[in-house]
Write an enzyme that holds these catalytic residues in place. Structure first.
Site, mmCIF file in Angstrom:
data_model
loop_
_atom_site.group_PDB
_atom_site.id
_atom_site.type_symbol
_atom_site.label_atom_id
_atom_site.label_comp_id
_atom_site.label_asym_id
_atom_site.label_seq_id
_atom_site.Cartn_x
_atom_site.Cartn_y
_atom_site.Cartn_z
ATOM 1 N N SER A 24 -54.064 78.174 32.407
ATOM 2 C CA SER A 24 -53.051 77.119 32.371
ATOM 3 C C SER A 24 -52.830 76.544 33.766
ATOM 4 O O SER A 24 -53.439 76.995 34.737
ATOM 5 C CB SER A 24 -51.734 77.690 31.843
ATOM 6 O OG SER A 24 -51.204 78.584 32.797
ATOM 7 N N MET A 25 -51.963 75.575 33.854
ATOM 8 C CA MET A 25 -51.568 75.080 35.168
ATOM 9 C C MET A 25 -50.829 76.212 35.908
ATOM 10 O O MET A 25 -50.201 77.061 35.287
ATOM 11 C CB MET A 25 -50.659 73.856 35.030
ATOM 12 C CG MET A 25 -51.405 72.664 34.445
ATOM 13 S SD MET A 25 -50.370 71.198 34.316
ATOM 14 C CE MET A 25 -50.267 70.690 36.023
ATOM 15 N N GLY A 28 -53.713 79.630 39.263
ATOM 16 C CA GLY A 28 -54.523 80.003 40.420
ATOM 17 C C GLY A 28 -56.012 79.761 40.250
ATOM 18 O O GLY A 28 -56.828 80.365 40.945
ATOM 19 N N THR A 30 -57.871 77.019 40.978
ATOM 20 C CA THR A 30 -58.524 76.403 42.133
ATOM 21 C C THR A 30 -58.614 77.386 43.297
ATOM 22 O O THR A 30 -59.626 77.419 43.999
ATOM 23 C CB THR A 30 -57.769 75.119 42.538
ATOM 24 O OG1 THR A 30 -57.729 74.244 41.405
ATOM 25 C CG2 THR A 30 -58.482 74.397 43.662
ATOM 26 N N GLU A 96 -61.355 70.834 38.028
ATOM 27 C CA GLU A 96 -60.705 69.990 37.001
ATOM 28 C C GLU A 96 -61.731 69.541 35.952
ATOM 29 O O GLU A 96 -61.780 68.371 35.556
ATOM 30 C CB GLU A 96 -60.035 68.770 37.662
ATOM 31 C CG GLU A 96 -58.999 69.120 38.716
ATOM 32 C CD GLU A 96 -57.705 69.699 38.149
ATOM 33 O OE1 GLU A 96 -57.574 69.793 36.901
ATOM 34 O OE2 GLU A 96 -56.836 70.063 38.942
ATOM 35 N N GLN A 98 -61.918 69.785 32.880
ATOM 36 C CA GLN A 98 -61.432 69.233 31.594
ATOM 37 C C GLN A 98 -61.425 67.711 31.584
ATOM 38 O O GLN A 98 -61.426 67.099 30.521
ATOM 39 C CB GLN A 98 -60.034 69.785 31.273
ATOM 40 C CG GLN A 98 -58.885 69.211 32.092
ATOM 41 C CD GLN A 98 -58.728 69.857 33.468
ATOM 42 O OE1 GLN A 98 -59.442 70.782 33.801
ATOM 43 N NE2 GLN A 98 -57.794 69.362 34.266
ATOM 44 N N CYS A 155 -39.475 83.911 30.762
ATOM 45 C CA CYS A 155 -39.317 85.361 30.568
ATOM 46 C C CYS A 155 -40.112 86.217 31.547
ATOM 47 O O CYS A 155 -39.920 87.424 31.592
ATOM 48 C CB CYS A 155 -39.695 85.723 29.137
ATOM 49 S SG CYS A 155 -41.473 85.692 28.842
ATOM 50 N N CYS A 184 -45.322 81.512 28.231
ATOM 51 C CA CYS A 184 -46.058 82.430 27.362
ATOM 52 C C CYS A 184 -46.031 81.891 25.931
ATOM 53 O O CYS A 184 -45.399 80.872 25.654
ATOM 54 C CB CYS A 184 -45.452 83.829 27.428
ATOM 55 S SG CYS A 184 -43.863 83.936 26.578
ATOM 56 N N CYS A 187 -42.341 81.732 24.408
ATOM 57 C CA CYS A 187 -41.444 80.743 25.010
ATOM 58 C C CYS A 187 -41.973 79.317 24.840
ATOM 59 O O CYS A 187 -41.203 78.364 24.841
ATOM 60 C CB CYS A 187 -41.226 81.070 26.490
ATOM 61 S SG CYS A 187 -40.464 82.690 26.722
HETATM 62 ZN ZN ZN Z 1 -42.130 83.661 28.087
#
Ligand code: ZN
Length: 193
Positions: A24-25, A28, A30, A96, A98, A155, A184, A187
């Site tokens: 995900s963004m 880490g 890069t 990048e 994607q 969380c 996550c 959330c």
């Molecule tokens: Zn969470």
């Protein structure tokens, strides 16, 4: 030449491979790409880095990670340009991924078959949790896949989603902390309060 010697010679001559660093963004990716490329440079290997022209968040000609540990990179119009510009190098980094067109998996295979070590970094999912661009197809053909996680801001568990904070349905919306936060699975699906 014995069979084993032949295999060893082939391996050193044609030792290309594809590695993927995804997540995900804020996970880490890069930083990990830069770490691998720096190690290759220390080993005196010729390194080139490419990124799509779409991603001009910070500056041209620089591969920028969020901790400002940058390496110079070449912005390219499309995936096929990497074949032209990346000849005669040992290690190619693609950031990048994607945002590249669907020709990128084929380009990675061509380079790896020629003996190039190709390291591809990018988002595996968009903000809707859908597989993003050509990256999932590259994960399928890669020798190794490293999936990194950010930290869920709600969380504290490992986060795999890039949760969009602003109302915009387009798949590509460039932005950083003002537009996205890592979450996550639980959330990410929390009802909006
Ligand atoms: Zn969470």
């Amino acid at each position: 030449m014995t069979f084993n010697e032949d295999i060893f010679k082939r391996r050193s001559e044609f030792g290309g491979s594809i590695e993927v660093v995804c997540g995900s963004m804020f996970s880490g990716k890069t930083e990990e790409l830069i770490r691998r490329l720096n190690r290759a440079r220390i080993a005196k290997l010729k390194v080139e880095i490419f990124s799509p022209k779409t991603d001009t968040r910070f500056m041209e000609n620089a591969l920028v990670s969020h901790n400002s540990n940058s390496i110079s990179s070449t912005p390219v119009e499309n995936a096929s340009s990497i074949l032209l510009l990346g000849s005669d190098v040992h290690v190619i980094g693609i950031d990048e991924a994607q945002f590249f067109d669907d020709e990128l998996p084929n380009v990675c295979n061509i380079l790896a078959n020629k003996g190039v070590r190709v390291i591809v970094a990018g988002l595996d999912m968009d903000f809707m949790g859908r597989p993003f661009g050509p990256l999932p197809a590259i994960m399928a053909i890669a020798e190794s896949v490293t999936k990194l996680h950010a930290v869920c801001v709600i969380c504290g568990n490992p986060a795999l989603y890039s949760y969009r904070l602003v109302p915009d349905d387009s798949q590509i919306l460039l932005g950083e902390k003002e537009s996205y936060e890592p979450r996550c699975r639980i959330c990410y699906h929390l009802p909006i309060s």
